[in-house]
Write a protein that holds these residues in place. Structure first.
Motif, short mmCIF file in Angstrom:
data_model
loop_
_atom_site.label_atom_id
_atom_site.label_comp_id
_atom_site.label_asym_id
_atom_site.label_seq_id
_atom_site.Cartn_x
_atom_site.Cartn_y
_atom_site.Cartn_z
N ALA A 83 -1.90 120.46 53.41
CA ALA A 83 -3.12 119.53 53.06
C ALA A 83 -3.45 119.41 51.63
O ALA A 83 -4.32 120.34 51.09
N ILE A 84 -2.61 118.53 51.10
CA ILE A 84 -2.94 118.45 49.71
C ILE A 84 -4.05 117.40 49.28
O ILE A 84 -3.87 116.13 49.87
N LYS B 175 2.52 113.81 54.39
CA LYS B 175 2.35 112.45 54.95
C LYS B 175 0.96 112.20 55.45
O LYS B 175 0.24 111.30 55.21
N PHE B 176 -0.03 113.40 55.79
CA PHE B 176 -1.13 113.42 55.94
C PHE B 176 -2.19 113.01 54.69
O PHE B 176 -3.05 112.12 54.77
N ARG C 272 -3.58 105.79 51.34
CA ARG C 272 -3.19 104.32 51.51
C ARG C 272 -4.62 103.78 52.26
O ARG C 272 -4.81 102.65 52.01
N GLU C 273 -4.99 104.53 53.26
CA GLU C 273 -6.20 103.94 54.16
C GLU C 273 -7.56 103.89 53.61
O GLU C 273 -8.57 103.29 53.70
N TYR C 274 -7.90 105.00 52.62
CA TYR C 274 -8.94 105.07 52.20
C TYR C 274 -9.25 105.25 50.42
O TYR C 274 -10.33 105.04 50.01
N LEU D 220 -7.60 116.57 56.71
CA LEU D 220 -7.72 117.79 57.91
C LEU D 220 -8.01 117.30 58.96
O LEU D 220 -7.61 117.60 60.12
N GLN D 221 -8.80 116.30 59.14
CA GLN D 221 -9.09 115.62 60.45
C GLN D 221 -7.79 114.76 60.88
O GLN D 221 -7.48 115.00 62.20
N LYS D 222 -7.03 114.20 60.19
CA LYS D 222 -5.61 113.74 60.58
C LYS D 222 -4.74 114.92 60.98
O LYS D 222 -4.12 114.66 62.09
N ILE D 223 -4.91 116.19 60.48
CA ILE D 223 -4.20 117.26 61.01
C ILE D 223 -4.54 117.49 62.31
O ILE D 223 -3.95 117.81 63.35
#
Length: 371
Positions: free
Chosen positions: A291-292, A315-316, A322-324, A336-339
């Motif tokens: 989570a970088i 990837k996270f 890309r999205e934000y 961290l939410q994506k993870i």
């Protein structure tokens, strides 16, 4: 039993603006000729960002006559003062922060708000007093005796410090439930300095908020996976202190972000990682997920090169970028939410880093716990 992140909620302002539209705004704002417009286009094309969010709709406009915050002049002069920018922060930040917190609370069946014992707010893009902490207590229906801590002006690593404080609180009081809320309105501080470093900075930053509930794992009532807060690490590189800065100017907060930042990270991150893993009692091959903080595409690429990991390992971070875009301290919580929602395997170790002025590296190791 240690503390854990039980739930994460996020929120963004209403204006979602394509990166290409922001590029056109910048060309006009800087008054770039065709050659420099092409140079700027390459920066935007290689940013790894599709869209960004802002409380200011003007970044979507090709014609300054449409502006609502900046002046309706070609050069945007007179440029908004720091007072004007912080007034907009005070008007808009609370609603975005509260929305993120409510999204966090939505994971709980019971009225979790009345169970919150501590509130930690994080921001480096605005402040006022009485501040957003008191506003959140009122807007979320928290108890008036909720203990409040504000972490301000620490930059992109501020939320890791907030999680560290939350962990300390929970280890001292196993009944504590700590709400951490980060809200950053980076786009309020758009600057017109016509140089490459400022071009790059203006291609990255975005607005958003994230909220997490930290509690002692043994007291956790919600089901599903959580992220155990296992270890923290902090180190700064004084030789790189001039490469990243955040200063209060007459026309907003002024970001200093040189191209050397990613080079400094590439140079030092492996040694820092080795020190951190020794402290944590782990081997590098025991890290299952990264989570970088996606401060920019070059920062993610620098960590990959230094740690000899594939782009897929980040990837996270790439998805969040890309999205934000880069939402300063809130960004790592989006990662961290994506993870957390990716159905990670039980006992997976997560290595996380965020970077900021100093040049400071804040790290943490989290472990997935699936109930």
């Amino acid at each position: 039993m240690g503390s854990c992140i039980s739930a994460i909620g996020t929120a963004n302002p209403q204006y979602c603006i394509p990166q290409l539209a922001i590029y056109r705004f910048m060309v006009n704002a800087f008054g770039l000729n065709a050659n420099n417009a092409l140079r700027l286009k390459k920066i935007y094309d290689h940013s790894g960002i599709d869209q960004r969010f802002s409380v200011v709709p003007d970044f979507a406009f090709d014609n300054p006559s449409q502006n609502t915050f900046f002046e309706k002049t070609a050069d945007l002069e007179p440029f908004p003062t720091t007072t004007q920018r912080l007034q907009l922060y005070q008007q808009t930040a609370i609603d975005i922060a509260a929305k993120a917190a409510k999204n966090c609370f939505s994971f709980f069946d019971q009225d979790i708000a009345k169970s919150v014992t501590h509130l930690i707010t994080v921001s480096c893009t605005g402040m006022h007093a009485p501040g957003i902490d008191i506003e959140l207590v009122e807007k979320l229906g928290l108890n008036r005796n909720t203990e409040r801590t504000c972490i301000n002006f620490m930059g992109c690593y501020g939320s890791i410090n907030a999680l560290k404080v939350a962990d300390y609180i929970c280890r001292a009081d196993n009944q504590a439930k700590v709400l951490v809320v980060s809200v950053e309105l980076c786009t309020l501080h758009f600057q017109k300095a016509d140089n490459m470093d400022n071009w790059v900075a203006n291609s990255l930053f975005s607005d958003g908020a994230a909220a997490v509930l930290v509690e002692t794992h043994s007291e956790r009532k919600i089901g599903g996976p959580c992220l155990m807060l296992e270890n923290f690490y902090s180190e700064f590189m004084p030789e790189a202190k001039d490469d990243m800065g955040w200063y209060v100017g007459n026309n907003g907060f002024e970001m200093k972000l040189t191209s050397k930042v990613s080079k400094q990270i590439k140079k030092h991150i492996k040694t820092l990682t080795d020190h951190f893993l020794v402290k944590a009692g782990l081997r590098f091959d025991e890290i299952g997920t990264f989570a970088i903080h996606p401060g920019g595409r070059s920062i993610l690429e620098a960590t990959e090169a230094a740690l000899s990991i594939p782009a897929e390992a980040n990837k996270f971070g790439y998805e969040t970028l890309r999205e934000y875009g880069n939402m300063s301290s809130a960004t790592i919580l989006f990662v961290l939410q994506k993870i957390l929602v990716s159905a990670p395997a039980d006992e997976t170790n997560i290595l996380s880093f965020a970077f900021g002025p100093g040049l400071t590296v804040e790290g943490m190791i989290l472990k997935v716990k699936v109930q």
